[in-house]
Design a protein around this motif. Structure first.
Motif, PDB file in Angstrom:
ATOM      1  N   ILE A 136      31.234  43.577  48.966  1.00  0.00           N
ATOM      2  CA  ILE A 136      31.928  42.675  48.697  1.00  0.00           C
ATOM      3  C   ILE A 136      32.132  42.076  47.108  1.00  0.00           C
ATOM      4  O   ILE A 136      33.049  41.702  46.504  1.00  0.00           O
ATOM      5  N   ASP A 168      33.570  44.745  44.998  1.00  0.00           N
ATOM      6  CA  ASP A 168      35.082  44.774  45.084  1.00  0.00           C
ATOM      7  C   ASP A 168      35.771  43.598  44.375  1.00  0.00           C
ATOM      8  O   ASP A 168      36.667  43.707  43.882  1.00  0.00           O
ATOM      9  N   HIS A 225      39.106  51.027  49.703  1.00  0.00           N
ATOM     10  CA  HIS A 225      39.036  49.889  48.600  1.00  0.00           C
ATOM     11  C   HIS A 225      39.053  48.575  49.253  1.00  0.00           C
ATOM     12  O   HIS A 225      38.802  48.111  50.475  1.00  0.00           O
ATOM     13  N   SER A 226      39.826  47.378  48.516  1.00  0.00           N
ATOM     14  CA  SER A 226      40.050  46.139  48.915  1.00  0.00           C
ATOM     15  C   SER A 226      41.193  45.867  49.562  1.00  0.00           C
ATOM     16  O   SER A 226      41.629  44.502  49.550  1.00  0.00           O
ATOM     17  N   ASN A 227      42.166  46.517  50.035  1.00  0.00           N
ATOM     18  CA  ASN A 227      43.581  46.229  50.196  1.00  0.00           C
ATOM     19  C   ASN A 227      43.549  46.825  51.632  1.00  0.00           C
ATOM     20  O   ASN A 227      43.429  47.861  52.194  1.00  0.00           O
ATOM     21  N   THR A 262      34.634  49.410  46.357  1.00  0.00           N
ATOM     22  CA  THR A 262      35.885  49.931  45.555  1.00  0.00           C
ATOM     23  C   THR A 262      35.292  50.609  44.180  1.00  0.00           C
ATOM     24  O   THR A 262      34.470  50.406  43.674  1.00  0.00           O
ATOM     25  N   THR A 315      46.675  49.343  44.641  1.00  0.00           N
ATOM     26  CA  THR A 315      45.844  48.237  45.651  1.00  0.00           C
ATOM     27  C   THR A 315      46.717  47.973  46.485  1.00  0.00           C
ATOM     28  O   THR A 315      47.539  49.006  46.958  1.00  0.00           O
TER      29      THR A 315
END
Length: 263
Positions: A1, A4, A108-110, A147, A170
């Motif tokens: 976390i 990211d 990743h973060s999306n 990520t 993203t």
């Protein structure tokens, strides 16, 4: 976390041609669990080391009336710098420029709102279950793969190559992020078979019955960062990356179509 949080900031700064200088974080919790805070801050610190930027401060807030005792909220931002002459504005991007793609590590973060709905709410999968489609790895472990931070390889390329434009893939996937580096009227042609697609995207598409166009409109599909270079610079760009141990792919070219075409 924590990684990211850093990655989303430094990769976005990077597309302008800027070098990340420093990062600050903010962590809000319903209850302060030191072992959780420690892991988050370690991730932030590790991300900053990878991005070659300084972690110069942060804030932690405990707000039991705002958050559940097991919930936390992480935010951050970074400042980067570039000489004005080196800022990548996209003004030099031309029809025929080659697109060099750097691979992602996964989701990743999306797209996690869709991921949670499809895999956990609807399909009711267990994040701890090992899935054959993922090579026997746990679903949750794969989804939480950090990520990638692209600062080191991209800055190395920028030392030698006149990169015309860059895009961090993203939220919004290919269709929303790539046009940001283009001029009005320009488009791109992406060859979807020119790079490997991590298995997690096939799992998401399968369980959610999501069509291919929508997948490319939400997720990175295996490419986390794109650089547009002159055709004559493509081979040298890939060689610079290879010398750093980085894999890269020629994934398409700039066109005058005015749209993102995935073939």
């Amino acid at each position: 976390i924590g990684i990211d949080a850093v990655a989303m900031c430094v990769n976005d700064v990077l597309v302008q041609g800027a070098r990340p200088l420093f990062f600050l974080d903010y962590i809000a919790v319903g209850k302060n669990h030191p072992e959780v805070i420690e892991q988050i801050v370690k991730g932030v610190a590790d991300g900053c080391v990878d991005a070659q930027c300084a972690l110069i401060g942060g804030e932690t807030a405990e707000m039991p009336d705002m958050y559940d005792v097991h919930h936390y909220d992480v935010a951050g931002f970074c400042v980067g710098a570039a000489d004005k002459k080196d800022i990548r504005t996209g003004e030099h991007i031309a029809d025929g420029d080659v697109l060099i793609g750097l691979p992602s590590t996964g989701v990743h973060s999306n797209g996690f709102s869709l991921v949670r709905k499809v895999l956990f709410k609807d399909a009711k999968l267990d994040p701890h279950q090992k899935m054959e489609e993922l090579g026997g790895r746990e679903l949750g472990e794969v989804l939480l793969t950090p990520t990638r931070i692209y600062v080191r390889p991209v800055l190395k390329v920028l030392e030698e190559i006149d990169v015309h434009g860059m895009s961090h893939i993203t939220g919004g996937g290919f269709f929303e992020n790539i046009p940001r580096m283009l001029k009005d009227g320009q488009g791109v042609r992406i060859e979807k078979d020119s790079f490997p697609r991590p298995e997690i995207f096939d799992v998401i598409a399968k369980y959610g019955s999501i069509d291919e166009e929508e997948m490319y409109n939400v997720f990175n599909m295996g490419i986390g960062f794109i650089m547009a270079v002159k055709p004559e610079d493509a081979a040298r760009t890939q060689q610079i990356l290879a010398d750093m141990g980085e894999t890269s792919y020629v994934i398409g070219e700039v066109t005058e179509s005015g749209k993102v075409e995935i073939e």
